[in-house]
Design an enzyme around this catalytic site. Structure first.
Site, PDB file in Angstrom:
ATOM      1  CG  ASP A   1      -1.815   0.881   1.314  1.00 45.22           C
ATOM      2  OD1 ASP A   1      -2.966   0.952   0.603  1.00 45.22           O
ATOM      3  OD2 ASP A   1      -1.838   2.060   1.803  1.00 45.22           O
TER       4      ASP A   1
ATOM      5  CD  GLU B   1      -2.524   1.651  -3.324  1.00 38.21           C
ATOM      6  OE1 GLU B   1      -3.624   2.302  -3.490  1.00 38.21           O
ATOM      7  OE2 GLU B   1      -1.708   2.096  -2.443  1.00 38.21           O
TER       8      GLU B   1
END
Lengths: 650, 650
Positions: A379, A408
């Site tokens: 993330d 990401e």
């Protein structure tokens, strides 16, 4: 002085990631092509080769480079082992070939060859001196033959014969060989780095009955459905205990109801942090069972790693020095502008205790690897220090080369490139916002025809829990199908935040490119049995991807001209298997569009005027086409794309 | 572990010649611009600078980099000393600026600033701790002010004030600064590397009376003429004793008459080699006197260095090991296909005695430097080992940074580039064969807009004793003038093999791109008093070049659109002096041509619709133009070019 007799120059070696500091990357089954400009002074012949070995091997292999044009040479090979290879580019003046060419020229011009043949004898003697004991007699024998040869034609034939050339070609005059000063690295990943099909759902929304918190066991029950649709990677948002302090309410509000479950990305509470699971999902043992059950169906569980803490994460009390405390005793919450994460505290990567922080964060990965996870979706990696990722991924993959990391990072181009260079195996991309034919072609060419192809593996996501792009919000089911077709055929790695996508949930939060009533902040219930045209097409295309190796690489794309900007067309070719597909997609969500496509017939082994049969694997329809220009027409309410196999007639 | 808190990434530094192995090059007076992609993780502000110093200096200077776009930064500076500079690219997270921006944002949003101001105090304390003893009190004072500030506006004003920003900006938190791992080199050459005007003649053809062997004294008599025409570099073919063995006859024949003087490039006979002069030219003292006389007129003598030997060169007997002997006791003569030099033996750069060979060849340069020569034109450097040039030029220029080397390498692009990278200060080019507008524009953009601009300095020659291009052979006087205008305005370095050029001698040797009755093989006599239109225009343009600094750089070119492919147009701009010229040249040798030129008015400081006066420095004519599109027309029999000065009206 340094040895001055190395007359060959090697330069402009590609690939060359940061001057060779980082490896180029290829997956098992993919070949690597290295090019370099290689030349000597004067007019002598040059030869060049790549020597390479797996870092665990002792023996260096060698592959000859071939001359292309303008002093550029290339070599292609297919590494077969996982992990790191080393390779060097070498070149040298090839006196034997120079001599051979001169001999042939003089022979053809009818000139006297006496001196030339004696020079050949010298060259054979010189090479023979360095030959293996087995080969030495051969060289003497050839030299003898050349010396005594009265028959000019026989002498020339001996000189140019394959066996002599091959034997001489093996000899290396070390003090004359130029070795490019950088030893390059090549990282070989497992096949999944290159070809993967991702589905994302929230396990807490997997319960069979509404209003119930789903569990790992519920998720396990859905595995056969995921497998049947053809997904091989099932990705869950974080599964850790969710912070209770500063918890977010529905729709990202700061005023949660007591029953609101909070965002799974607000990690950690009194029950544990990154190495614990949220109790309502089950136990770590349940999770391990789920990983195993998925494996049995050919699915890998991808874990979300978000290096951040809810304010009640145990780290905050145990390691306060890992956070940046302000004069008022608070820590500034995390941001990824314009998004604000009031429920999340970021780590301070400038902490004096950075070594312990790094080690602890790495131990999180190690912990889950031990539980069977081999794929991690990271993330917002661009808000954590690059040096940390480089170290952490390097350490993990040297020990576990099968582990994969997906970045990401939806951020600026140089940052996304850097994350890929320093170790991320796949990356989210700008595909999510590339809609027109020009944008898509330009972006694909950037990804596949520039240096990015060596380190940046795109993973195309038409949506995520964070992103409901305008075109999906406005274009309904047709848009979902078109964007899916693009993702799944342009890129060999793609994924979707699945339930909303399949079932066409697309109400935006007012004024934002986000889903309203976002599953990030509430538990949903999905009717998994409900029919959807989108799901049917997804299932069909995933099968086509499995059966056609041309769709299992991203580098093998070439766009085909069309005379309508609403229709994009391209060819994907696997030169190894011969599998080749022509794809056409109607980008117009509302209208039937037609176009002439200029079929690159030679890529399908066809002559320019040959007839051929075209079979659409999506619709099952067949057409008979001829030559380059052929017409297609697609109605987005029926099937907005063609995936065409081409077979020559007669 | 390595220090992990350096959060800034620096990459894609330009210029970067072979990864920094070779220096970028600039001449005195030229500035250098370095760019790099520089960014950190997250959203903190970044700062960057270049630190640089002359290799003989102790102190490092620093120039701040400015943010451009897409994480790219740049800095420009103007090195002032001859020789080698070193520079490093550095970047760091700028916490003070990050804080300042946040403070201003919160102030503008009317939020409470109490905590923010306390953070500011911390930042000032942290910086103050590293400040000089003189500055420390200032930091304490500012911190105190911030702490006690009740007036929000005053506090913000203090935080953003220039003096605070400047003082904080000087502090370096070393353990957080990223330094790009390569220390780059920059080589500063003297101005002549960038701007030179060459004239070539054979001194043996300089005698006042026909049929007489010219001497250095004859050449000295011609110096005022050369100076008057505006040339600053006078280049002679080799002046050494000419071989008597295998001597060439007129028109490159192998059967010389006893009186034939031979080619000056067949160097050496019983009277000496590369450190001797041909007796019929005079003595070494005569040559030194000539060099001095030229110097008094602002002319430098450029010496031709051809590392090769006539068969009777003393080296052949004294150092037979420097040549490659064949089994029949001969040495294969030199070649530069398709040219054959039967009168010349090449050195063998693979000789085991290469170190002595290198040292002897370098001593030739040292010898002539001592006689006053500072400019060397190197014959066919691409047929000698690259490693030798790199070593030799490096050694010479470290000791004598004012010495310049021109590479006469008409060969493949990668080889010409390489010779420039490893040390040659100027190079012959493909200009000689670039004729059409498209070819010229494309080639100039390659030379000036790619990395070549950092190491490859073109020297444009419309002809040489070896090359009579077809267009000069066919196009007569007009072609000579057009090609001269192109050379002298496109490139700040240009040269010509002068007498034939001025007087329009252009009879080709049948079937070849060469002069017939070539001066290489015979003594000529020139009537230096004869008027020629070509000579008059040369003189005029050389004066314009001297008076307009925009013509003294090659990197400052931008092409202007024209609606006629026979008319090429471009702007040259010196941003330092403000000198800017618009140039237009008719490429059609036979016909008057006209075209609309799209004048890049902003480069001349004009608005899009402004009127301006245009003065042609070639013809003396003036025109009144307005806005972008204006018409020119040129008759090649009168004046095929315009060199225009632009002055705004009103």
């Amino acid at each position: 002085m340094q040895e001055g007799r190395k007359r060959v120059i090697i330069t402009n070696v590609t690939p060359q990631i940061e001057g060779g500091k980082y490896p180029a990357r290829r997956a098992i089954g993919e070949s690597i092509t290295v090019t370099a400009d290689i030349f000597g002074d004067g007019h002598d012949s040059v030869a060049a080769s790549i020597v390479f070995k797996h870092e665990n091997d002792q023996h260096w292999d060698e592959v000859a480079m071939q001359f292309l044009i303008n002093d550029q040479w290339e070599a292609t090979w297919r590494p077969e082992k996982l992990g790191f290879y080393e390779y060097r580019v070498t070149g040298w003046i090839d006196h034997y070939t120079t001599w051979k060419k001169g001999l042939v020229k003089k022979y053809e011009a009818g000139q006297d060859l006496a001196v030339e043949l004696l020079i050949g004898v010298e060259l054979l003697d010189e090479a023979g001196a360095l030959a293996s004991e087995t080969d030495k007699p051969l060289f003497s024998q050839w030299a003898e033959q050349l010396k005594n040869e009265k028959n000019r034609e026989a002498a020339v034939n001996l000189a140019i014969s394959g066996s002599v050339a091959e034997a001489v070609g093996k000899i290396r005059f070390t003090n004359r060989i130029t070795v490019f000063p950088t030893t390059f690295q090549l990282e070989i990943e497992r096949k999944k780095a290159a070809y993967s099909t991702w589905y994302e759902f929230f396990p807490r929304s997997a319960a069979a009955t509404p209003q119930t918190h789903g569990t790992f066991k519920d998720a396990e029950r859905l595995l056969p459905r995921v497998a049947k649709m053809g997904f091989d990677t099932l990705y869950f948002p974080p599964i850790h205990p969710i912070g209770e302090m500063k918890r977010k309410g529905r729709n990202n509000t700061l005023t949660p109801a007591p029953t609101d479950p909070g965002s799974p990305w607000a990690i950690g509470n009194r029950l544990g942090g990154h190495k614990a699971v949220h109790p309502e999902l089950g136990t770590i043992e349940d999770f391990e069972a789920l990983v195993q059950a998925a494996k049995n169906l050919g699915i890998e569980i991808a874990m979300d790693i978000a290096y951040q803490c809810a304010p009640d994460h145990p780290y905050v009390k145990e390691h306060p020095q890992w956070f940046k405390w302000r004069p008022d005793g608070t820590v500034q919450y995390a941001e990824n502008p314009p998004k604000r994460y009031e429920d999340i505290l970021p780590f301070d990567f400038e902490t004096k205790d950075w070594e312990n922080l790094w080690n602890e964060l790495k131990s999180v990965i190690d912990f889950w690897i031990e539980k069977g996870v081999k794929v991690f979706r990271i993330d917002n990696p661009h808000t954590k220090a690059f040096a940390f990722w480089e170290w952490m991924i390097g350490e993990v993959r040297r020990k576990n080369p099968e582990v994969l990391f997906l970045a990401e990072a939806f951020t600026r181009p140089r940052i996304m490139e850097r994350l890929a260079k320093i170790g991320f195996n796949q990356s989210y991309t700008y595909f999510t916002w590339r809609n027109t034919k020009w944008e898509l072609e330009q972006y694909m060419n950037e990804l596949t025809k520039t240096d990015q192809q060596y380190y940046f593996r795109p993973n195309f996501w038409p949506n995520t829990p964070d992103i409901l792009p305008h075109h999906l919000a406005e274009g309904g089911e047709n848009a979902h199908i078109i964007r899916f077709l693009l993702a799944a055929t342009l890129s060999s790695n793609y994924g979707m935040y699945g339930p909303v996508y399949e079932f066409g949930v697309n109400t935006p939060h007012p004024g934002k490119e986000e889903y309203t009533d976002n599953e990030k902040y509430e538990i949903k219930h999905w009717d998994w049995e409900r029919y959807s045209r989108t799901a049917e097409i997804i299932t069909r295309v995933n099968r086509i991807r499995r059966e056609n190796t041309a769709l299992q690489s991203t580098w093998n794309i070439d766009f085909a001209e069309t005379d309508n900007d609403s229709i994009i067309s391209f060819v994907k070719t696997d030169t190894e298997t011969g599998n080749a597909l022509l794809i056409a997609i109607n980008l117009d969500v509302y209208n039937t569009q037609g176009a002439h496509i200029k079929v690159p017939v030679t890529k399908f082994g066809l002559d320019y005027h040959q007839s051929y049969r075209v079979s659409d694997m999506l619709s099952g329809e067949k057409y008979y086409w001829q030559g380059e220009y052929n017409y297609v027409q697609m109605n987005p309410y029926e099937m907005p794309g063609h995936i065409l196999k081409i077979e020559p007639l007669n």
